[in-house]
Write a protein that holds these residues in place. Structure first.
Motif, short mmCIF file in Angstrom:
data_model
loop_
_atom_site.label_atom_id
_atom_site.label_comp_id
_atom_site.label_asym_id
_atom_site.label_seq_id
_atom_site.Cartn_x
_atom_site.Cartn_y
_atom_site.Cartn_z
N ALA A 210 0.80 -1.31 -0.03
CA ALA A 210 0.00 0.06 0.03
C ALA A 210 0.94 1.11 -0.11
CB ALA A 210 -0.83 0.14 1.13
N GLU B 71 10.51 3.38 6.80
CA GLU B 71 10.12 2.07 6.96
C GLU B 71 11.00 1.41 7.94
OE1 GLU B 71 8.16 -0.52 5.67
OE2 GLU B 71 9.42 -1.71 7.07
N ARG C 12 4.12 -7.55 4.47
CA ARG C 12 3.81 -9.00 4.67
C ARG C 12 3.89 -9.81 3.47
NH1 ARG C 12 -1.81 -7.76 6.85
NH2 ARG C 12 -1.04 -5.57 6.50
N GLY D 267 5.08 -15.06 3.45
CA GLY D 267 3.93 -14.20 4.07
C GLY D 267 2.90 -14.58 2.92
N ASN E 286 1.41 -15.59 -0.27
CA ASN E 286 2.02 -16.82 -1.21
C ASN E 286 1.97 -16.26 -2.67
OD1 ASN E 286 0.21 -18.56 0.89
ND2 ASN E 286 2.17 -19.26 0.55
N TYR E 287 0.94 -15.34 -2.80
CA TYR E 287 0.85 -15.11 -4.32
C TYR E 287 -0.21 -13.64 -4.58
CZ TYR E 287 -3.14 -17.93 -4.09
OH TYR E 287 -4.42 -18.37 -3.59
N ALA F 205 8.47 4.44 13.21
CA ALA F 205 7.59 5.41 13.61
C ALA F 205 7.16 5.31 15.00
CB ALA F 205 6.61 5.93 12.47
N ASP G 249 -4.46 -3.14 3.42
CA ASP G 249 -5.48 -4.12 3.06
C ASP G 249 -6.71 -3.94 4.46
OD1 ASP G 249 -4.07 -4.83 5.43
OD2 ASP G 249 -3.97 -7.01 4.79
N ARG H 78 -5.64 -9.07 1.15
CA ARG H 78 -5.24 -9.54 -0.09
C ARG H 78 -4.29 -8.42 -0.41
NH1 ARG H 78 -5.31 -14.51 -0.89
NH2 ARG H 78 -6.94 -15.65 0.08
N LEU H 79 -3.21 -9.11 -0.92
CA LEU H 79 -2.18 -8.11 -1.68
C LEU H 79 -2.73 -7.20 -2.83
CD1 LEU H 79 0.84 -7.45 -1.66
CD2 LEU H 79 1.34 -9.41 -3.06
C1 LIG Z 1 1.03 -15.62 6.50
C2 LIG Z 1 0.21 -14.50 5.32
C3 LIG Z 1 -0.23 -14.94 4.01
C4 LIG Z 1 -0.97 -14.43 3.08
N1 LIG Z 1 -1.39 -14.87 2.05
C5 LIG Z 1 -1.65 -13.94 0.87
C6 LIG Z 1 -1.91 -14.55 -0.36
O1 LIG Z 1 -1.74 -15.46 -0.63
N2 LIG Z 1 -2.53 -13.76 -1.37
C7 LIG Z 1 -2.92 -12.36 -0.89
O2 LIG Z 1 -3.44 -11.88 -1.98
N3 LIG Z 1 -2.80 -11.70 0.30
C8 LIG Z 1 -2.04 -12.70 1.27
N4 LIG Z 1 -1.69 -12.31 2.61
C9 LIG Z 1 -2.10 -10.62 2.68
C10 LIG Z 1 -0.99 -9.61 2.29
O3 LIG Z 1 0.23 -10.07 2.66
C11 LIG Z 1 -1.26 -8.39 2.69
O4 LIG Z 1 -2.84 -8.07 2.55
C12 LIG Z 1 -0.67 -7.20 2.13
O5 LIG Z 1 0.86 -7.52 2.22
C13 LIG Z 1 -0.94 -6.04 3.12
O6 LIG Z 1 -0.02 -5.07 2.51
P1 LIG Z 1 0.03 -3.45 3.35
O7 LIG Z 1 1.01 -2.57 2.60
O8 LIG Z 1 -1.38 -3.35 3.68
O9 LIG Z 1 0.66 -3.96 4.58
P2 LIG Z 1 2.11 -4.49 5.23
O10 LIG Z 1 2.46 -5.19 4.28
O11 LIG Z 1 2.00 -5.01 6.66
O12 LIG Z 1 2.88 -3.16 5.17
C14 LIG Z 1 3.08 -2.11 6.09
C15 LIG Z 1 4.60 -1.94 6.19
O13 LIG Z 1 4.67 -0.73 7.22
C16 LIG Z 1 6.20 -1.02 8.07
N5 LIG Z 1 5.72 -0.57 9.35
C17 LIG Z 1 4.96 -0.90 10.38
N6 LIG Z 1 4.92 -0.24 11.28
C18 LIG Z 1 5.69 0.62 11.11
C19 LIG Z 1 6.21 1.66 11.81
N7 LIG Z 1 5.96 2.03 13.31
N8 LIG Z 1 7.29 2.51 11.37
C20 LIG Z 1 7.58 2.37 10.14
N9 LIG Z 1 7.05 1.15 9.33
C21 LIG Z 1 6.49 0.54 9.99
C22 LIG Z 1 5.95 -2.58 7.85
O14 LIG Z 1 7.52 -3.02 8.21
C23 LIG Z 1 5.45 -2.72 6.49
O15 LIG Z 1 6.92 -2.98 5.64
C24 LIG Z 1 -1.09 -12.83 3.57
C25 LIG Z 1 -0.58 -12.53 4.80
C26 LIG Z 1 0.17 -13.18 5.66
C27 LIG Z 1 0.70 -12.66 6.97
#
Ligand SMILES: Cc1cc2nc3c(=O)[nH]c(=O)nc-3n(C[C@H](O)[C@H](O)[C@H](O)COP(=O)(O)OP(=O)(O)OC[C@H]3O[C@@H](n4cnc5c(N)ncnc54)[C@H](O)[C@@H]3O)c2cc1C
Length: 349
Positions: A12, A31, A39, A57, A59-60, A135, A320, A327-328
């Motif tokens: 995101a 970051e 994740r 994290g 998978n796809y 942060a 998400d 979902r990614l």
């Molecule tokens: C085990 C597992 C399996 C999954 N399988 C699937 C799948 O097969 N297909 C699918 O579509 N989705 C899957 N998902 C879900 C998918 O990974 C997430 O929906 C997506 O990656 C979320 O992205 P995001 O950017 O919202 O959050 P995040 O990926 O959590 O990104 C948040 C970022 O903020 C950073 N951060 C957090 N706190 C701080 C702070 N205080 N200061 C600075 N940086 C900070 C973190 O390091 C991270 O880089 C899975 C998730 C998990 C955990």
């Protein structure tokens, strides 16, 4: 020039950074870790003289959002984007495997691991990513947003601030800041988002498993294991003659084993994999890795009212949990939309 601060370089945050720099904003991404994509996480290691890549994290990337698929396939550097081959079959409470529903959905990762997605989103943009910055709190002064990190260093001033950590971490950031009605309402809304935890075991073997499926999912949700998949079905991840299983435990089992010795936990997951897959060799992996994801999957979206109110004051959230789908592709979509919604004066104006 509008300066936007983004906390988090997950899917995101990276998607928002791309949109905002395209629109002419100056973007600084804070970051906490030394990698990107949160994740949607990948690691590499050597075994038996060969390099192995695995996604432990997400998978796809699913193809549920046509716009995100087009972006990933056609607009970003598509080098190394790979299709995951093979069906996903199902297993029940007793561990009995049967054929899954036929599905021709595409599943994608990258040769170098799924975390390449955020790298691709950030590549070629002017966004500055500051790694190793956690942060801690958000401040508002002189009509600007500022962020204070764990070392007490200040970042900003920012004309707008975008928070993308999972809801419980965003809530902490907001509560640690100066009091403010909008932030309190947003913190309360973030606190109300329910999450599932996932314990991931990664199990490596010096032989190639002979099964037709890529993955196995537990449909009745009554097994200790929720998901088993094979990284060798992703081109470029696992060398010939080897197998890498990603085993994700059920939410209850995951929480109960969060603090157990990882050697014990991965051994138990290996026994489960051997039993479900029906190959006793899987009980004795050559190497293992693990990760407990406390805030793995949001089960619901955040209430939209407090999000919109805070956005009016230049404080945005994306991820998400904002999209309401664990979902990614939903996280990417949320980042793109939020990046487009932040107020940035037209650079041609
Ligand atoms: C085990 C597992 C399996 C999954 N399988 C699937 C799948 O097969 N297909 C699918 O579509 N989705 C899957 N998902 C879900 C998918 O990974 C997430 O929906 C997506 O990656 C979320 O992205 P995001 O950017 O919202 O959050 P995040 O990926 O959590 O990104 C948040 C970022 O903020 C950073 N951060 C957090 N706190 C701080 C702070 N205080 N200061 C600075 N940086 C900070 C973190 O390091 C991270 O880089 C899975 C998730 C998990 C955990």
């Amino acid at each position: 020039m509008t300066h936007v601060g983004i906390v988090g370089a997950g899917a995101a945050g990276a998607a928002a950074a791309r949109t905002l720099t395209d629109r002419g904003a100056t973007v600084t991404v804070l970051e906490k870790s030394n990698v990107v994509c949160g994740r949607a996480a990948s690691r590499t290691r050597e075994y038996d003289g060969h390099r192995i890549t695995y996604d432990y994290g997400a998978n796809y990337l699913k193809d549920d959002d046509e716009g995100v698929v087009e972006l990933v396939r056609d607009s970003l550097d598509g080098e190394g984007l790979v299709e995951v081959a093979g069906p996903v079959d199902v297993f029940d409470e007793s561990g009995t495997v049967s054929s899954g529903r036929d599905s021709d959905d595409s599943k994608r990762s990258y040769r170098a691991g799924i975390s390449s997605l955020a790298e691709r989103l950030l590549d070629g943009t002017s966004a500055r990513v500051e790694h190793g910055v956690r942060a801690r709190r958000v401040r508002r002064s002189d009509d600007c947003w500022r962020v204070v990190d764990d070392d007490g260093d200040g970042w900003g001033p920012f004309d707008a601030l975008l928070l993308t950590p999972p809801a419980p971490q965003t809530e902490r950031l907001l509560r640690a800041g100066d009091p403010g009605v909008r932030r309190r309402a947003l913190a309360d809304a973030a606190a109300a988002v329910p999450y599932r935890s996932v314990y991931t075991g990664v199990l490596g073997y010096g032989f190639r498993l002979d099964r037709p499926y890529y993955g196995l999912v537990n449909v009745d949700k009554d097994h200790e294991v929720g998901w088993i998949s094979r990284e060798e079905h992703k081109p470029g991840h696992v060398p010939a003659g080897q197998t890498v299983l990603v085993v994700q435990a059920s939410p209850d089992w995951s929480v109960a084993h969060a603090d157990v010795d990882p050697a014990e936990t991965t051994a138990t997951l290996a026994d489960h994999a051997a039993s479900v897959v029906g190959d006793e060799r899987l009980g004795d992996p050559a190497w293992t890795d693990h990760k407990f994801w406390r805030h793995a999957l949001p089960d619901d979206g955040v209430a939209s009212g407090p999000v919109a109110d805070a956005a009016d004051a230049g404080l945005h959230v994306a991820g998400d949990w904002v999209a309401g789908a664990a979902r990614l592709h939903a996280a990417v979509r949320s980042g793109l939309e939020t990046g487009a919604a932040v107020s940035v004066p037209d650079r041609r104006g």
